[in-house]
Design an enzyme around this catalytic site. Structure first.
Site, PDB file in Angstrom:
ATOM      1  N   GLU A   1       9.227   0.703 -11.425  1.00  0.00           N
ATOM      2  CA  GLU A   1       8.559   2.002 -11.561  1.00  0.00           C
ATOM      3  C   GLU A   1       9.553   3.160 -11.438  1.00  0.00           C
ATOM      4  O   GLU A   1       9.572   4.095 -12.235  1.00  0.00           O
ATOM      5  CB  GLU A   1       7.486   2.162 -10.479  1.00  0.00           C
TER       6      GLU A   1
ATOM      7  N   GLU B   1       2.968  -4.121   5.624  1.00  0.00           N
ATOM      8  CA  GLU B   1       4.115  -4.794   5.007  1.00  0.00           C
ATOM      9  C   GLU B   1       4.972  -5.472   6.083  1.00  0.00           C
ATOM     10  O   GLU B   1       5.707  -6.410   5.812  1.00  0.00           O
ATOM     11  CB  GLU B   1       4.962  -3.802   4.200  1.00  0.00           C
TER      12      GLU B   1
ATOM     13  N   HIS C   1     -17.493  12.033   7.482  1.00  0.00           N
ATOM     14  CA  HIS C   1     -18.532  12.160   6.451  1.00  0.00           C
ATOM     15  C   HIS C   1     -18.293  11.173   5.317  1.00  0.00           C
ATOM     16  O   HIS C   1     -18.867  11.313   4.235  1.00  0.00           O
ATOM     17  CB  HIS C   1     -18.552  13.601   5.933  1.00  0.00           C
TER      18      HIS C   1
ATOM     19  N   GLY D   1      13.132  -0.482   3.942  1.00  0.00           N
ATOM     20  CA  GLY D   1      12.601   0.616   3.128  1.00  0.00           C
ATOM     21  C   GLY D   1      11.560   1.420   3.879  1.00  0.00           C
ATOM     22  O   GLY D   1      11.601   2.646   3.942  1.00  0.00           O
ATOM     23  N   ARG D   2      10.637   0.754   4.530  1.00  0.00           N
ATOM     24  CA  ARG D   2       9.546   1.432   5.229  1.00  0.00           C
ATOM     25  C   ARG D   2      10.000   2.010   6.563  1.00  0.00           C
ATOM     26  O   ARG D   2       9.223   2.614   7.289  1.00  0.00           O
ATOM     27  CB  ARG D   2       8.368   0.473   5.418  1.00  0.00           C
TER      28      ARG D   2
ATOM     29  N   LYS E   1      16.007   1.997  -2.415  1.00  0.00           N
ATOM     30  CA  LYS E   1      16.967   1.201  -1.641  1.00  0.00           C
ATOM     31  C   LYS E   1      17.660   0.204  -2.569  1.00  0.00           C
ATOM     32  O   LYS E   1      18.876   0.130  -2.640  1.00  0.00           O
ATOM     33  CB  LYS E   1      16.260   0.475  -0.505  1.00  0.00           C
TER      34      LYS E   1
ATOM     35  N   LYS F   1       5.672  -8.980  -8.850  1.00  0.00           N
ATOM     36  CA  LYS F   1       6.619  -8.198  -9.669  1.00  0.00           C
ATOM     37  C   LYS F   1       7.188  -9.088 -10.785  1.00  0.00           C
ATOM     38  O   LYS F   1       7.270  -8.673 -11.945  1.00  0.00           O
ATOM     39  CB  LYS F   1       7.775  -7.688  -8.796  1.00  0.00           C
TER      40      LYS F   1
END
Ligand code: F6P
Length: 509
Positions: free
Chosen positions: A177, A316, A347, A230-231, A171, A475
């Site tokens: 990254e 978030e 499990h 973004g999410r 975005k 960041k």
């Protein structure tokens, strides 16, 4: 707030003896809230609380694209991305994505796609492609999110550069990254002899100029907008790599399912409104009953990315400690969200869910029909889902356990001792989401349901679910430390341990 006190009191007063079936049908899904604490008083207080919080007005503002994201002064108009008749810019980008995918399919172009993106520019793509791929997968789709060099190395392993399309989603188009991985992917193409590597790069972003500046051709840049979180962005052109890998009908399907849930959310009365009722149950579990986390148990192996997707969407959005006015909140807000597909989770950590001191609220998700031929195995999957849920709810009987062990001839003292260890206290809340089948439509409806639940919870807690200021400080710190690892003088602000490790690590760089 008197309405809050009344709701909290009603929850505390309610006996957790589910004596009524609470099923809500919404957009083809069945939401079963029978294993959540409730009573007529809880129902009434819940409606009063939402009204006192201005539910109707807030819902209308969200769906109308008003600037509900007040700290960034933006709309949060993800519902417009899946509207059957969207605004012009949405319709235009949707059509551009469709044409790009159809041309690639018609020309038999690109055997594989490497998708570069992180967070909201990653989980949605993984979730959709994995959940709706299977037999209809037409191109290999690999993902690169982490800055760790191994991530890209693994993604390019065995890939033919000439027939691989790089799709970068960001975005902001500033994420460290993603840009670092994009640079390395372009270098990989160059090293493979690709003369115009940017001709093999598609960008999906709210910053088209930044993508253009990197040399990506304009006709390969697809846009979404700053009024899309973004999410909350998988409904936009972010779905392009999914369509390349598993087909346009998948992104069309999820949008249609989500639009149907938007319609339910917009029109269903509070008592029958699935997002609103889920939100109230979640608030009761978190802010009144003290459950610090929500475990996502999706009983379908194809939903392995649902938990991480919901982790970002929920945590978030709701991981906030100040209200809209900037005052500290006075009740616990967003819970920790975690999980794993059923029956793997059984499990792994269900021991903790059943007998741990804290426990967690659980969302069980199951599909009535499977898309494979193993009928008995599917019945076993569903049986396990229902069994785990009932055991969390009802617990087990000490006396019944004791009697059973005594009947096997176990000495009374040992049986009584073991029965205490075997005892399940029960009374642990859960919701069951039933999908007819794992179709793109049903998955779209489910994800929109969670989005709206989160919106309603934020409304009650008085927090802004659409910003994420808390991700910035780390960041910024990282970019400073990176310079120090490259020899820049250390900041005096570092704690002792950070100083120690920077000096050790910097030597080798
Ligand atoms: O750091 C968190 C975050 O900003 C998320 O909100 C977002 O989904 C992700 O990073 C990726 O951001 P972008 O899409 O701008 O690269």
């Amino acid at each position: 707030m008197p309405e809050w006190r009344a709701y909290a009191q009603a929850i505390q007063d309610a006996a957790f003896v589910p004596d009524e079936l609470r099923l809500i049908e919404a957009a083809g899904l069945t939401v079963d809230l029978s294993a959540q604490v409730t009573s007529p008083a809880v129902q009434t207080a819940g409606i009063d609380l939402l009204s006192a919080r201005g539910f109707e007005r807030a819902r209308a503002a969200l769906l109308a694209g008003e600037h509900v994201n007040r700290t960034e002064d933006r709309a949060a108009w993800h519902t417009m991305l899946r509207a059957p008749d969207p605004i012009e810019q949405v319709a235009r980008e949707r059509q551009r994505v469709r044409e790009f995918v159809q041309q690639a399919d018609a020309g038999g172009r690109w055997k594989a796609v490497i998708h570069i993106g992180i967070g909201g520019s990653d989980w949605g793509v993984r979730l959709l492609a994995d959940a709706c791929g299977g037999k209809q997968t037409r191109r290999t789709l690999r993902y690169v999110a982490n800055i760790d060099g191994h991530a890209l190395e693994d993604a390019i392993l065995g890939m033919d550069a000439a027939s691989t399309l790089i799709v970068v989603t960001s975005k902001s188009f500033t994420t460290t990254e993603t840009l670092a991985n994009l640079r390395r992917a372009i270098r990989w193409l160059e090293q493979a002899g690709i003369e115009a590597p940017c001709d093999q790069v598609v960008a999906i972003t709210a910053r088209p100029t930044a993508a253009r500046a990197l040399g990506i051709p304009a006709h390969q840049i697809f846009e979404f907008w700053d009024w899309v979180g973004g999410r909350y962005s998988l409904w936009s052109a972010v779905g392009l790599p999914v369509a390349m890998a598993v087909g346009l009908d998948v992104i069309d399907g999820v949008r249609a399912g989500a639009a149907a849930m938007d319609h339910h959310f917009a029109h269903a009365p509070i008592a029958e409104n699935a997002p609103a009722q889920l939100a109230l149950a979640g608030i009761a579990n978190r802010s009144v009953l003290g459950y610090g986390s929500l475990s996502i148990a999706a009983y379908d192996a194809r939903l392995q990315f649902l938990a991480p997707y919901l982790q970002q969407l929920d945590m978030e959005s709701l991981g906030k400690s100040v209200d809209m006015a900037g005052r500290p909140v006075t009740v616990p807000t967003g819970a920790a969200v975690w999980g794993m597909p059923g029956t793997d989770g059984q499990h792994t950590f269900f021991q903790w869910l059943h007998q741990g001191t804290d426990g967690a609220a659980v969302d069980f998700i199951m599909c009535r029909e499977a898309d494979h031929q193993w009928v008995e195995e599917h019945a076993m999957l569903l049986a396990n889902c229902l069994a785990q849920r009932q055991t969390l709810l009802q617990g087990t009987s000490f006396d019944a356990d004791l009697a059973a062990m005594l009947a096997q001839g176990m000495p009374a003292e040992k049986a009584a001792w073991l029965a205490r260890h075997r005892k399940h206290r029960g009374g642990r809340p859960s919701t069951l989401f039933v999908l007819p089948r794992l179709t793109p439509y049903a998955l779209g409806a489910l994800l929109a349901l969670y989005e709206h639940k989160i919106f309603v919870q934020a409304l009650v807690w008085g927090i802004n679910p659409f910003d994420q200021w808390g991700v910035e400080a780390g960041k910024q710190m990282a970019s400073g430390i990176l310079e120090e690892l490259h020899g820049a003088p250390q900041s005096a602000a570092h704690d002792l341990s950070t100083q120690h490790w920077i000096s050790i690590l910097a030597e080798k760089r």
